[in-house]
Scaffold this motif. Sequence first.
Motif, PDB file in Angstrom:
ATOM      1  N   LYS A 143     -37.164  17.806 -51.022  1.00  0.00           N
ATOM      2  CA  LYS A 143     -36.500  18.931 -50.372  1.00  0.00           C
ATOM      3  C   LYS A 143     -35.180  19.240 -51.075  1.00  0.00           C
ATOM      4  CE  LYS A 143     -38.483  17.948 -45.811  1.00  0.00           C
ATOM      5  NZ  LYS A 143     -38.189  17.696 -44.358  1.00  0.00           N
ATOM      6  N   ARG A 203     -31.743  22.554 -51.233  1.00  0.00           N
ATOM      7  CA  ARG A 203     -31.140  23.758 -50.686  1.00  0.00           C
ATOM      8  C   ARG A 203     -31.061  24.835 -51.766  1.00  0.00           C
ATOM      9  NH1 ARG A 203     -26.014  21.153 -47.333  1.00  0.00           N
ATOM     10  NH2 ARG A 203     -27.273  20.018 -45.772  1.00  0.00           N
ATOM     11  N   TYR A 261     -38.804  28.417 -57.535  1.00  0.00           N
ATOM     12  CA  TYR A 261     -38.435  27.039 -57.847  1.00  0.00           C
ATOM     13  C   TYR A 261     -39.588  26.346 -58.574  1.00  0.00           C
ATOM     14  CZ  TYR A 261     -34.940  28.014 -54.254  1.00  0.00           C
ATOM     15  OH  TYR A 261     -33.926  28.580 -53.519  1.00  0.00           O
ATOM     16  N   CYS A 288     -46.220  22.846 -57.425  1.00  0.00           N
ATOM     17  CA  CYS A 288     -44.830  23.232 -57.171  1.00  0.00           C
ATOM     18  C   CYS A 288     -44.239  23.942 -58.397  1.00  0.00           C
ATOM     19  CB  CYS A 288     -43.993  22.014 -56.806  1.00  0.00           C
ATOM     20  SG  CYS A 288     -44.603  21.100 -55.364  1.00  0.00           S
ATOM     21  N   MET A 327     -42.544  28.722 -57.051  1.00  0.00           N
ATOM     22  CA  MET A 327     -42.818  28.913 -55.626  1.00  0.00           C
ATOM     23  C   MET A 327     -41.535  29.318 -54.914  1.00  0.00           C
ATOM     24  SD  MET A 327     -43.099  24.942 -54.436  1.00  0.00           S
ATOM     25  CE  MET A 327     -41.704  23.854 -54.672  1.00  0.00           C
ATOM     26  N   THR A 328     -41.685  29.902 -53.736  1.00  0.00           N
ATOM     27  CA  THR A 328     -40.521  30.375 -52.986  1.00  0.00           C
ATOM     28  C   THR A 328     -40.036  29.375 -51.945  1.00  0.00           C
ATOM     29  OG1 THR A 328     -41.997  31.478 -51.426  1.00  0.00           O
ATOM     30  CG2 THR A 328     -41.194  32.786 -53.288  1.00  0.00           C
ATOM     31  N   ARG A 329     -40.852  28.407 -51.572  1.00  0.00           N
ATOM     32  CA  ARG A 329     -40.433  27.434 -50.560  1.00  0.00           C
ATOM     33  C   ARG A 329     -39.477  26.411 -51.164  1.00  0.00           C
ATOM     34  NH1 ARG A 329     -45.783  26.121 -51.868  1.00  0.00           N
ATOM     35  NH2 ARG A 329     -46.066  23.992 -52.688  1.00  0.00           N
ATOM     36  N   THR A 330     -38.684  25.797 -50.305  1.00  0.00           N
ATOM     37  CA  THR A 330     -37.675  24.829 -50.751  1.00  0.00           C
ATOM     38  C   THR A 330     -38.107  23.392 -50.472  1.00  0.00           C
ATOM     39  OG1 THR A 330     -36.539  25.053 -48.643  1.00  0.00           O
ATOM     40  CG2 THR A 330     -35.800  26.476 -50.440  1.00  0.00           C
ATOM     41  N   HIS A 331     -39.367  23.104 -50.616  1.00  0.00           N
ATOM     42  CA  HIS A 331     -39.876  21.734 -50.491  1.00  0.00           C
ATOM     43  C   HIS A 331     -41.156  21.621 -51.306  1.00  0.00           C
ATOM     44  CE1 HIS A 331     -43.098  22.941 -47.698  1.00  0.00           C
ATOM     45  NE2 HIS A 331     -42.205  23.798 -47.229  1.00  0.00           N
ATOM     46  N   CYS A 332     -41.467  20.402 -51.703  1.00  0.00           N
ATOM     47  CA  CYS A 332     -42.625  20.154 -52.558  1.00  0.00           C
ATOM     48  C   CYS A 332     -43.265  18.826 -52.167  1.00  0.00           C
ATOM     49  CB  CYS A 332     -42.203  20.135 -54.032  1.00  0.00           C
ATOM     50  SG  CYS A 332     -43.500  19.615 -55.182  1.00  0.00           S
ATOM     51  N   ASP A 333     -44.564  18.861 -51.822  1.00  0.00           N
ATOM     52  CA  ASP A 333     -45.306  17.649 -51.480  1.00  0.00           C
ATOM     53  C   ASP A 333     -45.769  16.980 -52.768  1.00  0.00           C
ATOM     54  OD1 ASP A 333     -46.867  15.650 -50.481  1.00  0.00           O
ATOM     55  OD2 ASP A 333     -48.065  16.923 -49.155  1.00  0.00           O
TER      56      ASP A 333
END
Length: 306
Positions: free
Chosen positions: A42, A44, A56, A79, A82-88
């Motif tokens: 995760k 910011r 990101y 990942c 991508m636009t989300r701020t987390h990566c599994d």
Amino acid sequence: MKTTTIFSTLLIQVHLVCYGWSALPPPGHVTMDSVNMKHVLKWRPPPAPCSTPLLYSVQFQGEFELTVMDGIWVDSPECQDMTRTHCDQTLDLGSDSDYNIRVRARCASQTSEWAQLSPPFNRRDTLLTVPLMTVSAVGDALLVSFEQALLTASIEVEVWKHGNAPGQGRVFAVPAAEKLLHVADLQDRSLYCVRARVLMKEQLLSQDTQEQCVHVSGPHAPWKSPTTAVLTLLLMVGVAFSAVWCVVQCRTRRSCRNFQKEPLPHSLLHEGAAPIMPDELKEEVCIDVRVVSKDQRLQPGHNAHG
């Protein structure tokens, strides 16, 4: 000469200041959230305005990439841009080695520097949560079941009699593929306590569950055993069948009483096995019979044979 040098220095400083203001800052506060062997990186967003959506990308570097592959970085397949701020990264971090992980942002044509996770992450640092445990008593045994257990971790179960120290109890190991433990041969009419923890590779331990205590009734309550329950059910079915049979028989007897047969006359009754009509009389006999009236019979000289 001095004037030219001063002017060049000022020009370089202005260029650096302008470049610094125009460059996109890297993402901030990079952390790894790892629970029950699920690893999620995760971060910011960078503190800078962007007229387009921020994109990101994440890379990782394990011991193999660092020592064998000359320090290359590997893109996380799921990942990138991508636009989300987390990566599994559960599938990316497949060994117990230390991993260097970094992420960067991109806004239109501007790309930030890499923001690296510090310190490196090792999946052995994952947080194991306590399992959901249910304890019940069946006769002189305990049934301990688990929910939401890890598929790659075993469960260590401790059972002890109430009044003794927890460390003096019996310890059982439940494999990862099983979710039920049967503890038999316990003392009847006693109170037993149970607690469990997750164990992974004999190194990772979760916290203990809250102890659960149940009364063991023992053989004094045989109706609780599954075999007795089945026998009781069969007995009830037998009683129900007998009741239905009795009702049918009673109705049949009532019908026989309401519709009785009349007895045969004595002339049709014959004792013994001999037939009622002799065999010699069974042949057809034909004679001539003449019927006369009463007046004709009283006439003088009347002959019956006419």
